[in-house]
Scaffold this active site. Structure first.
Site, PDB file in Angstrom:
ATOM      1  N   GLU A 127      -8.790  -7.155   4.802  1.00 34.20           N
ATOM      2  CA  GLU A 127      -8.535  -6.095   3.345  1.00 34.20           C
ATOM      3  C   GLU A 127      -8.276  -7.067   2.740  1.00 34.20           C
ATOM      4  O   GLU A 127      -9.282  -7.416   1.649  1.00 34.20           O
ATOM      5  CB  GLU A 127      -8.543  -4.773   4.071  1.00 34.20           C
ATOM      6  CG  GLU A 127      -8.653  -4.131   2.765  1.00 34.20           C
ATOM      7  CD  GLU A 127      -7.586  -3.070   2.567  1.00 34.20           C
ATOM      8  OE1 GLU A 127      -6.925  -2.413   1.944  1.00 34.20           O
ATOM      9  OE2 GLU A 127      -7.399  -2.486   3.715  1.00 34.20           O
ATOM     10  N   THR A 165      -4.558  -1.886   2.043  1.00 37.40           N
ATOM     11  CA  THR A 165      -4.422   0.270   2.225  1.00 37.40           C
ATOM     12  C   THR A 165      -3.767   0.797   3.083  1.00 37.40           C
ATOM     13  O   THR A 165      -3.240   1.947   3.758  1.00 37.40           O
ATOM     14  CB  THR A 165      -5.730   0.500   2.222  1.00 37.40           C
ATOM     15  OG1 THR A 165      -6.640  -0.229   3.580  1.00 37.40           O
ATOM     16  CG2 THR A 165      -6.418   0.682   0.611  1.00 37.40           C
ATOM     17  N   ASN A 225      -2.407  -0.935  10.608  1.00 36.31           N
ATOM     18  CA  ASN A 225      -1.807   0.148  10.669  1.00 36.31           C
ATOM     19  C   ASN A 225      -0.957   1.135  11.807  1.00 36.31           C
ATOM     20  O   ASN A 225      -0.722   1.438  12.060  1.00 36.31           O
ATOM     21  CB  ASN A 225      -2.881   1.516  10.115  1.00 36.31           C
ATOM     22  CG  ASN A 225      -3.984   2.034  10.829  1.00 36.31           C
ATOM     23  OD1 ASN A 225      -3.867   2.998  11.678  1.00 36.31           O
ATOM     24  ND2 ASN A 225      -4.769   1.357  10.862  1.00 36.31           N
TER      25      ASN A 225
END
Length: 321
Positions: A127, A165, A225
């Site tokens: 990302e 994110t 995450n």
């Protein structure tokens, strides 16, 4: 009898669900093989399942045969990747998560307005590579608060920050605070870049952290995450927390002296892996299960427009034949 606190929300987010469905629909629509640049999402089980259906995962666009179909992963790509695909006359389907696309748009906007952009994220993460590619001459990577002291910008009054994110909300804000000390005029995006699902899963794991003896996070080690969920659990007071790809990776010794186990999963993890873990725990006496809900999620993302267009054409063609 042992107890399990099952965090909710957990598992698939809207962006991951959309990306996996994109590959499955592309295989139905165009036939085998469909190529996928990088892992569609960071989960080993998902990748193996899609490979079994006929998806071929490659590292770079140049590995895709001329004229073939390629899906870009949920993590997003740089504009140069789209250019490479065009040169190879590839049919491209962009499964970039819309929340990542939002960050890309912000990067281009800040670059047009002549800001130096401080991108908070982990070096080498797909990302981060994709976002950096939106404005490579303006973006500086900041990998944690300790990097804040070394950042060099052209004009300290024209500095903006963006973030990967999938980071920890708390860690990101610590980095932003460190940057703001150096750059008082620091500006940021209108809304947080941290994915809603990342935030929700972190809140959910915090709610059970003090009520358990151990937390098991289902997720792959390259899932940012998922790794953050382990860190958040420990920071929130969990005595122990481990990341496991599946129930086979759980060490039974971790359960010695444990009365209550917390269970959650990263945003790229299918629920079947959690179900298998719950069965594994039940076989070892952890039968008392309580689901702890911190919030409900209802967000859905439409499939990529290029895929929807071809699905519509095929449906119209079938109707007229």
């Amino acid at each position: 009898m042992g107890r399990v606190l099952l965090a909710k929300p957990r598992g698939y987010c809207a962006g991951v669900d959309r990306a996996v469905q994109t590959v499955e629909k592309a295989l139905e629509l165009y036939g085998v093989p469909v190529y996928v640049r990088k892992q569609i999402v960071h989960n080993a089980h998902v990748v193996k399942t899609l490979e079994a259906k006929g998806a071929i995962f490659v590292e770079e666009t140049e590995e895709v045969p001329h004229g073939a179909t390629v899906v870009f992963s949920a993590h997003g790509v740089a504009p140069t990747v789209h250019e490479e695909a065009s040169e190879r006359k590839l049919r491209t389907i962009d499964a970039t998560c819309p929340l990542v696309t939002k960050v890309h748009s912000e990067a281009r906007r800040f670059a047009r307005e002549d800001y130096d952009i401080l991108l908070i994220g982990h070096e080498g993460h797909e990302e981060v590579v994709g976002t950096t590619g939106q404005a490579p001459d303006r973006i500086h990577l900041v990998d944690g608060p300790e990097d804040a002291a070394d950042v060099k910008v052209r004009d300290p009054k024209r500095v903006a920050y963006l973030s990967q994110t999938t980071l920890s909300v708390d860690e990101t804000m610590t980095t932003v605070d460190a940057l703001r000390e150096r750059f008082p005029h620091l500006t940021g995006p209108p809304n947080s870049d941290i994915c809603y699902a990342t935030q929700n899963r972190q809140v959910a794991v915090k709610e059970i952290a003090n009520a358990v003896d151990l937390i098991l996070v289902v997720g792959s080690p390259n899932s940012s995450n998922s790794v953050r969920l382990v860190e958040v659990a420990l920071d929130a007071g969990a005595p122990a927390a481990y990341l496991v790809d599946n129930c086979e990776q759980v060490n039974a010794e971790w359960l010695q002296g444990v009365e209550t186990v917390g269970v959650t999963s990263g945003a790229s993890v299918p629920e079947e892996l959690v179900t298998e873990l719950m069965s594994w725990l039940a076989e070892r006496g952890f039968n008392d299960v309580e689901e702890v809900t911190s919030t409900e999620e209802h967000l859905l993302f439409a499939l990529p427009p290029e895929l929807r267009r071809d699905m519509r054409r095929m449906k119209e063609s079938a109707a007229t034949s």
